[in-house]
Enzyme design. Sequence first.
Site, PDB file in Angstrom:
ATOM      1  N   THR A  46      -9.054 -24.430-145.800  1.00  0.00           N
ATOM      2  CA  THR A  46      -9.035 -25.847-146.182  1.00  0.00           C
ATOM      3  C   THR A  46      -8.823 -26.735-144.968  1.00  0.00           C
ATOM      4  O   THR A  46      -9.511 -27.746-144.782  1.00  0.00           O
ATOM      5  CB  THR A  46      -7.918 -26.100-147.196  1.00  0.00           C
ATOM      6  N   TYR A 109     -14.164 -25.533-159.513  1.00  0.00           N
ATOM      7  CA  TYR A 109     -15.199 -26.206-160.313  1.00  0.00           C
ATOM      8  C   TYR A 109     -15.661 -25.312-161.452  1.00  0.00           C
ATOM      9  O   TYR A 109     -15.406 -25.586-162.605  1.00  0.00           O
ATOM     10  CB  TYR A 109     -16.372 -26.677-159.449  1.00  0.00           C
ATOM     11  N   TYR A 135      -5.461 -16.357-152.297  1.00  0.00           N
ATOM     12  CA  TYR A 135      -4.986 -17.708-151.983  1.00  0.00           C
ATOM     13  C   TYR A 135      -4.890 -18.494-153.279  1.00  0.00           C
ATOM     14  O   TYR A 135      -5.902 -18.781-153.921  1.00  0.00           O
ATOM     15  CB  TYR A 135      -5.963 -18.358-150.996  1.00  0.00           C
ATOM     16  N   ARG A 140      -5.606 -27.838-155.632  1.00  0.00           N
ATOM     17  CA  ARG A 140      -6.969 -28.075-155.139  1.00  0.00           C
ATOM     18  C   ARG A 140      -8.042 -27.452-156.029  1.00  0.00           C
ATOM     19  O   ARG A 140      -9.168 -27.936-156.060  1.00  0.00           O
ATOM     20  CB  ARG A 140      -7.122 -27.526-153.715  1.00  0.00           C
ATOM     21  N   LYS A 163      -1.263 -15.792-150.393  1.00  0.00           N
ATOM     22  CA  LYS A 163      -0.843 -17.073-149.843  1.00  0.00           C
ATOM     23  C   LYS A 163      -0.480 -17.951-151.038  1.00  0.00           C
ATOM     24  O   LYS A 163      -1.343 -18.341-151.823  1.00  0.00           O
ATOM     25  CB  LYS A 163      -1.944 -17.730-149.016  1.00  0.00           C
ATOM     26  N   ILE A 205       1.493 -19.508-143.761  1.00  0.00           N
ATOM     27  CA  ILE A 205       0.194 -19.912-143.219  1.00  0.00           C
ATOM     28  C   ILE A 205       0.241 -21.427-143.140  1.00  0.00           C
ATOM     29  O   ILE A 205       0.167 -22.128-144.146  1.00  0.00           O
ATOM     30  CB  ILE A 205      -0.968 -19.388-144.076  1.00  0.00           C
TER      31      ILE A 205
END
Length: 295
Positions: A46, A109, A135, A140, A163, A205
């Site tokens: 990202t 999406y 992740y 997001r 993560k 991270i």
Amino acid sequence: MSMIFEGIGVAMTTPFRNDEIDYDAFREHIEYLIENDVQSLVVNGTTGESPTLSSEEVKSLLSAAVETAAGRVPVVAGTGTNSTKRSIELSQYAEQIGADGVMLITPYYNKSNQRGLVAHFTAIADSINIPVILYNVPARTGMTIEPETIFELSQHENIVALKDAVGDLNYTIKVLNLIDEDFVLYSGNDDNLCDFTALGGRGLISVAGNVIPGELQDVYIRTKNNDAAARAAFDAVMPVIDAVQMDVNPIPIKVLTTELGFGNYELRLPLIPIDEVSQKKIKDAFHEFKEGVRV
């Protein structure tokens, strides 16, 4: 498979100059990070504005990272997309050129259910022979990987870590209570480094790590070792962490990578630069920290 790294990994920014990737600046940034005690480089995530990079740019940036790092620190490739087929292709490319692992975001999406997540991540992990970091960043993607799903996926020999960017330590505790010690958790939130580590996390991270990797690594080591000065060391870096959270990532952190000479202050649409007043606040917080007294 064993964990890829422990401590501070950096979610690297992608430097631009006149809307083209500045590979010289990218390589210089890698050298800076390695010289300042980074434990791993995470490329095409990202923070690296990967959705705006062409397929060729994604591959060439990763190749540059692997070549520049030259085995000195692990390189993790962000290869997750909302297409399983595309994610497999990128993950296989990462393995082919020598990346040390891949990081896979949940589909966005066209978000899946939990059974679909298991099938998606398993298909990718089955296609390669390097470690996989899952992740989870629901803010997001609009979906989360449930703790029970993490446990199921952790049984795959190639899936070694998560993560965790959920930002809720209750979620972290639930996951830690399910997994065994061979599966590790990295925080995806700079501002919970101490608490996350104290619970049993094995690193971070980081976004702020683009400019202060060594200071964050020091906090991690102090916290892990129950050093009484850990919290004070963390409090000292919090103004920088707060500054780079002033706007949507990576808009603020690129103010500071630019300040250090790693590319122009450029972002690709739909991201736009922060205003000059805010830029000054970010720079002031960084310089005041760098000039301050270390714990």
